[in-house]
Design an enzyme around this catalytic site. Structure first.
Site, short mmCIF file in Angstrom:
data_model
loop_
_atom_site.label_atom_id
_atom_site.label_comp_id
_atom_site.label_asym_id
_atom_site.label_seq_id
_atom_site.Cartn_x
_atom_site.Cartn_y
_atom_site.Cartn_z
CD GLU A 46 100.07 50.54 57.43
OE1 GLU A 46 100.18 49.65 58.27
OE2 GLU A 46 99.70 51.70 57.70
C1 TNX Z 1 102.17 51.00 60.72
S1 TNX Z 1 104.84 52.17 59.95
C2 TNX Z 1 102.04 52.22 60.10
C3 TNX Z 1 101.37 53.35 60.78
C4 TNX Z 1 100.82 52.93 62.11
C5 TNX Z 1 101.82 52.03 62.80
C6 TNX Z 1 101.42 51.64 64.19
C7 TNX Z 1 103.98 52.57 58.80
C8 TNX Z 1 104.71 52.96 57.63
N1 TNX Z 1 102.63 52.51 58.90
O1 TNX Z 1 100.36 53.87 59.98
O2 TNX Z 1 100.59 54.07 62.86
O3 TNX Z 1 102.00 50.87 62.05
O4 TNX Z 1 102.44 50.97 64.84
#
Ligand code: TNX
Length: 495
Positions: free
Chosen positions: A307
């Site tokens: 992300e």
């Molecule tokens: C996605 S899974 C994220 C996390 C969040 C989560 C909440 C991932 C690699 N990144 O930063 O906490 O969704 O469900």
């Protein structure tokens, strides 16, 4: 296969020894194989579990010194079917015998033995018994080598004792990896000697403005040892280059503009990034990952990589390639979220699939020869709500009921990804909405055991109708352990 047992995960094969019951008594001993401290430690672990509720002394006896006298025996053998974590368990009227190639297999077998005893065996104080184990012959070994659970201690902090309790619970379902998400925008949870403000300042916050917290290196080592005693490897994650506001707030020099932002206690993602062209960033990573590698007996360091919304793909890929080299220089292999497949990956790097909206990342990874850990959000995200009535959790990946967590196959989930590409499976418990152990347990049970079975049991032995019936029998076991769980309407819980 008989349905008289409620073992989760379901073993490779179970055969009844008809009419036989082994009874644990005041004079039962636990015999352990000579010459293996590790196997003796498994015996000690079993005795520790059983002494609390039975009140029996259950002394350990070295098998070389103590002649067979019935009772419980742990034996190290050579059986090519079993691998490192497999075991055989034979229970007759006279004895219960566990055999494995390695202590890890004995430990897995001990979990099966526990589950064959009445639920009251899990209570913390002496209970009346009787302590009878049905006659069985079990041969069992895992389908996948990696059976993990991840805990986000960054969004909300969880103490050493709370993490130990989680370790105890995941071990009961034969998981062998605890992935700790140690850093994120909202908090930095591990002391780093060369950058002390990460923990003392960056750790003193969490979602919602609470006090946060961090582990000293001594405490972290204690967790690693506690996990090792349960045949669990801790995989530490330092999430970079995004999810780094806590670090950026702690050290102005890590920011491209040289100014430290405020600490962050909200739940947005994607806004923060290390300054990927600055040399200080790589000095920082070398020192942080070096200290973490020194604390980590396992082969993997998780570098996150998810992300990142503020970098171009080229800058992101160059960053990941550089961090891989740092990890390798410290003698470890890189694990990262699926986004890292945008970079050229080293042969030993592993990618973790999570985002079903970008499944192409996983396919690209295996084409490069990269192995995957599977954590598909619609199945393994324990922070998703069960249904619209769930008080806790998120729903960006939909609702995840027990059946969703159970009814999928790692070898057929993704076109172009086969069983050989998959190291295993891992549940994720992100803690944006989870503040207490009770919250954590309500989201973990009963879905974690469902995913544990996906990772351990042969595909041909798994059926939802059978699983839900076996899972139901674990409700009383969780109650005996004072573990909170979600009484999903999909499972026929006993009253
Ligand atoms: C996605 S899974 C994220 C996390 C969040 C989560 C909440 C991932 C690699 N990144 O930063 O906490 O969704 O469900």
């Amino acid at each position: 296969m008989s349905t008289d047992w409620s073992l989760v995960p379901v073993p490779v094969s179970v055969e009844a020894v008809d009419g036989a019951w082994f009874t644990l008594g005041g004079s039962t001993r636990i015999r352990t194989p000579p010459g293996s401290d590790e196997a003796a430690a498994v015996g000690g672990y079993l005795a520790g579990v059983l002494r609390r509720s039975t009140g029996y002394p259950l002394p350990l006896a070295d098998a070389a010194a103590a002649p067979p006298d019935g009772g419980i025996s742990l034996e190290l053998v050579r059986d090519d079917r079993l691998g490192d974590e497999g075991y055989r368990l034979e229970v007759t009227g006279a004895a219960a015998t566990l055999r494995a190639n390695r202590p890890a297999g004995l430990f897995m077998g001990v979990q099966t033995l526990r589950q064959l005893l009445p639920a009251a065996v899990e209570r913390a104080t002496p209970q009346p018994g009787p302590w009878r184990i049905p006659g069985v012959r079990i041969v069992d070994h895992p389908r996948f080598a990696w059976r993990g659970a991840a805990l986000d201690v960054a969004r909300h902090f969880f103490t050493v004792d709370e993490v130990k309790r989680y370790l105890d619970l995941i071990a009961l379902y034969k998981l062998n990896v605890l992935h700790l998400h140690l850093t994120d925008d909202q908090g930095w949870r591990i002391a780093v000697r060369s950058w002390p403000r990460l923990a003392t300042y960056g750790g003193a916050s969490e979602v919602g403005g609470g006090p946060g917290g961090h582990y000293t290196q001594e405490q972290y080592a204690e967790l690693v040892a506690y996990a090792r005693d349960r045949h669990v490897t801790i995989v530490p994650e330092v999430d970079v280059p995004g999810h780094t506001n806590a670090a950026l707030a702690s050290y102005a020099e890590l920011n491209c503009d040289g100014r430290a932002p405020e600490r962050y206690t909200g739940t947005e993602v994607g806004f923060s990034s290390l300054c990927v062209e600055e040399p200080v960033t790589y000095r920082f990573l070398d020192q942080v990952l070096g200290e973490l590698a020194a604390l980590t007996p396992g082969p993997y360091l998780h570098i996150g990589g998810d992300e990142v919304e503020t970098l171009s793909d080229e800058r992101y890929a160059a960053f990941v390639e550089r961090v891989q080299r740092i990890v390798r220089a410290h003698g470890k292999r890189t694990l990262g979220w699926q986004e890292i497949t945008k970079a050229r990956l080293q042969p030993t790097t592993v990618a973790q699939y999570w985002d079903h909206r970008a499944a192409g990342d996983a396919v690209r990874a295996v084409r490069q020869g990269t192995k995957l850990v599977l954590s598909p959000a619609p199945m393994t995200y324990l922070d998703m709500k069960y249904d619209q009535g769930t008080r806790l959790g998120l729903d960006w990946a939909g609702h995840v009921e027990v059946r969703d967590a159970y009814e999928w196959d790692p070898a057929t989930l993704l076109d172009g990804v086969g069983a050989d590409d998959v190291l295993g499976v891992e549940t994720q418990l992100w803690s944006e909405t989870l503040r207490s152990v009770e919250d954590v347990e309500l989201m973990t049970f009963p879905r974690l055991p469902a995913v544990a079975e996906v990772g351990w049991s042969p595909a041909a032995a798994r059926r939802w109708e059978d699983h839900r019936r076996r899972l139901a029998a674990h409700g009383p076991r969780w109650s005996a352990m004072a573990v909170r769980y979600h009484r999903s309407p999909q499972v026929p819980w006993p009253d």
